[in-house]
Design an enzyme around this catalytic site. Structure first.
Site, PDB file in Angstrom:
ATOM      1  N   GLU A   1       0.811  -1.211   0.000  1.00 55.15           N
ATOM      2  CA  GLU A   1       0.000   0.000   0.000  1.00 55.15           C
ATOM      3  C   GLU A   1       0.848   1.267   0.000  1.00 55.15           C
ATOM      4  O   GLU A   1       0.520   2.245  -0.683  1.00 55.15           O
ATOM      5  CB  GLU A   1      -0.944   0.000   1.207  1.00 55.15           C
ATOM      6  CG  GLU A   1      -2.147  -0.912   1.072  1.00 55.15           C
ATOM      7  CD  GLU A   1      -1.826  -2.370   1.332  1.00 55.15           C
ATOM      8  OE1 GLU A   1      -2.691  -3.231   1.074  1.00 55.15           O
ATOM      9  OE2 GLU A   1      -0.696  -2.645   1.809  1.00 55.15           O
TER      10      GLU A   1
ATOM     11  N   HIS B   1      -9.184  -5.766  11.348  1.00 50.46           N
ATOM     12  CA  HIS B   1      -9.858  -5.562  10.064  1.00 50.46           C
ATOM     13  C   HIS B   1     -11.252  -4.986  10.240  1.00 50.46           C
ATOM     14  O   HIS B   1     -12.073  -5.096   9.335  1.00 50.46           O
ATOM     15  CB  HIS B   1      -9.946  -6.887   9.293  1.00 50.46           C
ATOM     16  CG  HIS B   1      -8.628  -7.393   8.805  1.00 50.46           C
ATOM     17  ND1 HIS B   1      -8.467  -8.645   8.257  1.00 50.46           N
ATOM     18  CD2 HIS B   1      -7.406  -6.819   8.789  1.00 50.46           C
ATOM     19  CE1 HIS B   1      -7.196  -8.830   7.920  1.00 50.46           C
ATOM     20  NE2 HIS B   1      -6.537  -7.727   8.244  1.00 50.46           N
TER      21      HIS B   1
END
Length: 363
Positions: A86, A155
């Protein structure tokens, strides 16, 4: 090699937009997934500088199939599969935006945006100010945000308050198909960096959609909330998935004689303070809902806005509903307890209307 790819960005034909309109004209409902896909498709067709990049957006057509069909239509020059890094691909995208392109960066989940947060905040959000307006950064960071189901603490976080804290960013959180389509189009066209917070559990939900929304020129204004349901007794503010919960709560409350006004925030930064305060001045009561942590949250900001601008109109203490102040549990029963439920909203609205025992009295 990536630089060569970006330089070869080519205009797409209008065929993609025509196909989307042909499909849309026959549809009375649209899922959030289809709304996001059609918005991406039409904006890529209309502007050759728009491109999509992220993990599995191309060959796999997106982890949640938001980019379905885009690789076949626009090719690998404009739909770029990236490595699992990322920080790397977000930095490349910000650099591309510096050069006048309009990247749309997909995070498989916004939890992974923490790997790239330096580029989002220090490279994207601050560059226009630090360059005295000479550098524009037209970029969208999008992906699922907040709690899903059974994916654990790492998450399941909601990043609305995280990114809304930062000057230079715009932060949007759609609920319906209309929101998703209209806000994503507005985000892609915007000259500033936009954090676009979707919800995984909403992707498959269908919503009624009008011919106006299906028009390729349609876009929603950034910074404007929507009154989803009018009422006179209590104002309920919510965003993303919690809007649906608020509407369910309003239905229950109406059967007990309480008329709730439900505001879909849509835009977290800028926040539509005018709509919120106008509603509170009418209903004289406020309940805020969010699934993120309570401390320093969106609800706290809304409460402060009402205290600053409409305090004398309040007939009851403001009620704030948020997720539990703990990392998200993995066990399903504990996970449900950690996220606001419809019953929580109903109880809070009743307290605000003095139709229930205050929490302090039961402590």
């Amino acid at each position: 090699m990536l630089g060569q790819v970006l330089r070869r960005l080519r205009p797409a034909t209008a065929a993609a937009a025509d196909a989307a309109r042909a499909y849309s004209a026959a549809a009375k409902e649209m899922t959030v997934r289809e709304a996001l896909n059609s918005a991406l498709d039409e904006e890529m067709s209309a502007d050759p500088s728009v491109f999509l990049m992220g993990e599995e957006v191309g060959e796999y057509q997106g982890a949640y199939k938001i980019s379905k069909g885009l690789l076949d239509k626009y090719g690998p020059d404009r739909v770029l599969d990236t490595p699992i890094t990322e920080a790397g691909f977000t930095g490349i995208a910000v650099g591309a935006a510096y050069q006048g392109l309009r990247p749309v960066v997909e995070f498989m989940t916004f939890n992974f945006s923490m790997q790239a947060i330096d580029h989002i905040i220090n490279s994207a959000a601050k560059s226009n100010y630090m360059s005295a307006g000479q550098i524009s950064v037209p970029i969208v960071f999008r992906g699922p945000n907040g709690a899903a189901a059974g994916v654990g603490a790492q998450h399941s976080q909601c990043y609305a308050a995280w990114y809304a804290h930062v000057p230079g960013l715009k932060v949007l959180a759609p609920y319906s198909a209309e929101d998703a389509r209209g806000l994503l189009k507005a985000a892609i066209r915007d000259p500033d960096p936009v954090v676009f917070l979707e919800n995984e559990l909403l992707y498959g939900e269908s919503f009624p959609i009008s011919a106006e929304v299906l028009d390729s020129s349609f876009a929603l204004p950034i910074g404007k909330a929507k009154i989803e349901r009018e009422g006179k007794d209590v104002t309920i503010t919510a965003y993303s998935k919690m809007v649906g919960y608020a509407l369910q709560a309003a239905d229950i409350l109406s059967k007990e004689g309480i008329s709730a006004e439900v505001i879909n925030l849509r835009s977290i930064r800028p926040l539509d303070r005018a709509t919120i305060n106008a509603s509170v001045r009418k209903t004289n009561r406020l309940v805020t809902i969010e699934e993120s942590f309570p401390q320093h949250g969106i609800g706290a900001e809304i409460c402060m806005s009402v205290v600053e601008e409409s305090f004398e109109y309040l007939d009851a203490p403001v009620e704030r509903i948020a997720g539990a102040d703990v990392p998200m549990p993995y066990a399903a029963n504990l996970e449900r307890m950690a996220v606001p439920q419809v019953d929580d909203i109903v109880r809070a609205a009743k307290r605000a209307c003095y139709r229930a025992v205050p929490m302090a009295a039961t402590a």
